[in-house]
Scaffold this active site. Sequence first.
Site, short mmCIF file in Angstrom:
data_model
loop_
_atom_site.label_atom_id
_atom_site.label_comp_id
_atom_site.label_asym_id
_atom_site.label_seq_id
_atom_site.Cartn_x
_atom_site.Cartn_y
_atom_site.Cartn_z
N TYR A 198 0.83 -1.21 0.00
CA TYR A 198 0.00 0.00 0.00
C TYR A 198 0.87 1.26 0.00
O TYR A 198 0.63 2.20 -0.77
CB TYR A 198 -0.91 -0.05 1.23
CG TYR A 198 -1.89 1.09 1.36
CD1 TYR A 198 -3.07 1.10 0.62
CD2 TYR A 198 -1.67 2.14 2.24
CE1 TYR A 198 -3.99 2.14 0.75
CE2 TYR A 198 -2.58 3.18 2.38
CZ TYR A 198 -3.74 3.18 1.63
OH TYR A 198 -4.65 4.19 1.77
N LYS B 246 1.12 4.26 -2.81
CA LYS B 246 0.79 5.66 -2.52
C LYS B 246 2.01 6.58 -2.75
O LYS B 246 1.84 7.73 -3.18
CB LYS B 246 0.26 5.81 -1.10
CG LYS B 246 -1.09 5.07 -0.87
CD LYS B 246 -2.17 5.56 -1.81
CE LYS B 246 -3.54 4.99 -1.50
NZ LYS B 246 -4.59 5.46 -2.40
#
Length: 254
Positions: free
Chosen positions: A161, A165
């Site tokens: 994740y 990002k």
Amino acid sequence: MIDLKGRVALITGGSRGIGKSIAIKFASLGADIAIADIATNHTSIEESALEVKKEIESMGVKCFIVECDVSNFEDSQNMVKEVINQYGKLDILVNNAGITRDTLLMKMKEEDFDKVIAVNLKGVFNCTKAVTRPMMKQKYGKIINMASVVGIMGNAGQANYCASKAGVIGFTKSTARELASRNITINAIAPGFIESDMTKVLKDEVRASYESGIPMKKMGQTEDIANVAAFLASDMSSYVTGQTINVDGGMVMQ
Ligand code: NAP
């Protein structure tokens, strides 16, 4: 005063959480809305998307639901075509759709890594690519990418994740440089810990430990993100591009 009257905004993942708040906020400021979700034929998803549509239409603006898996290039192209067919143009894109597959690197499967990158990072590429030509043609566009503070600071158990990002932040800066002269601004928002379905799954002790590390000592609300998105979507931010704005109760101070 922020005014989005006459604008058309597409929000991916717009039927729940942060995306829903953004869609409702933009509608309240006068924009016509398109919300995209991965499978509107799934009963519960369809219901939540239809509820948002009803709420938006009660504000006197239009709302269109479009089915799209943002990790699929062709789907993303078709989604943008459908929105433009419906409204005649597209002014604002919010790349909000995102997922997590949290686990420590030792336990992380290749598919957990690939899936998160495919939705959170490739999805931003797919949708941005799809809007670039029409926005260049109309010499106007506002693109807002949903990053995360953990893309800046990292977080154990979220290597996939956080990588996605951090990638979104780099992608935002590069595309902002490419399209600035075409009157297209591209910015990112890096939310901290925000109350939504994504964070509902956190155990109480994890949540308490996160909260204690936030200078404001509380999680944020989806509306906190929607307010900043409204600024970035409006002409109030016309000289702002390539930026990542942290909305995190003070977690990251740069
Ligand atoms: P959420 O409540 O889990 O909602 C995610 C939305 O994305 C849902 O509408 C979901 O659609 C949609 N989606 C997922 N995969 C998709 C795909 N392949 N194609 C199209 N749509 C897809 O999440 P949230 O908390 O509102 O988060 C929104 C964004 O903010 C995400 O990018 C997230 O990474 C970011 N963010 C959130 C937090 C937080 O604390 N909540 C913090 C930092 C960043 P379905 O309804 O069909 O599943």
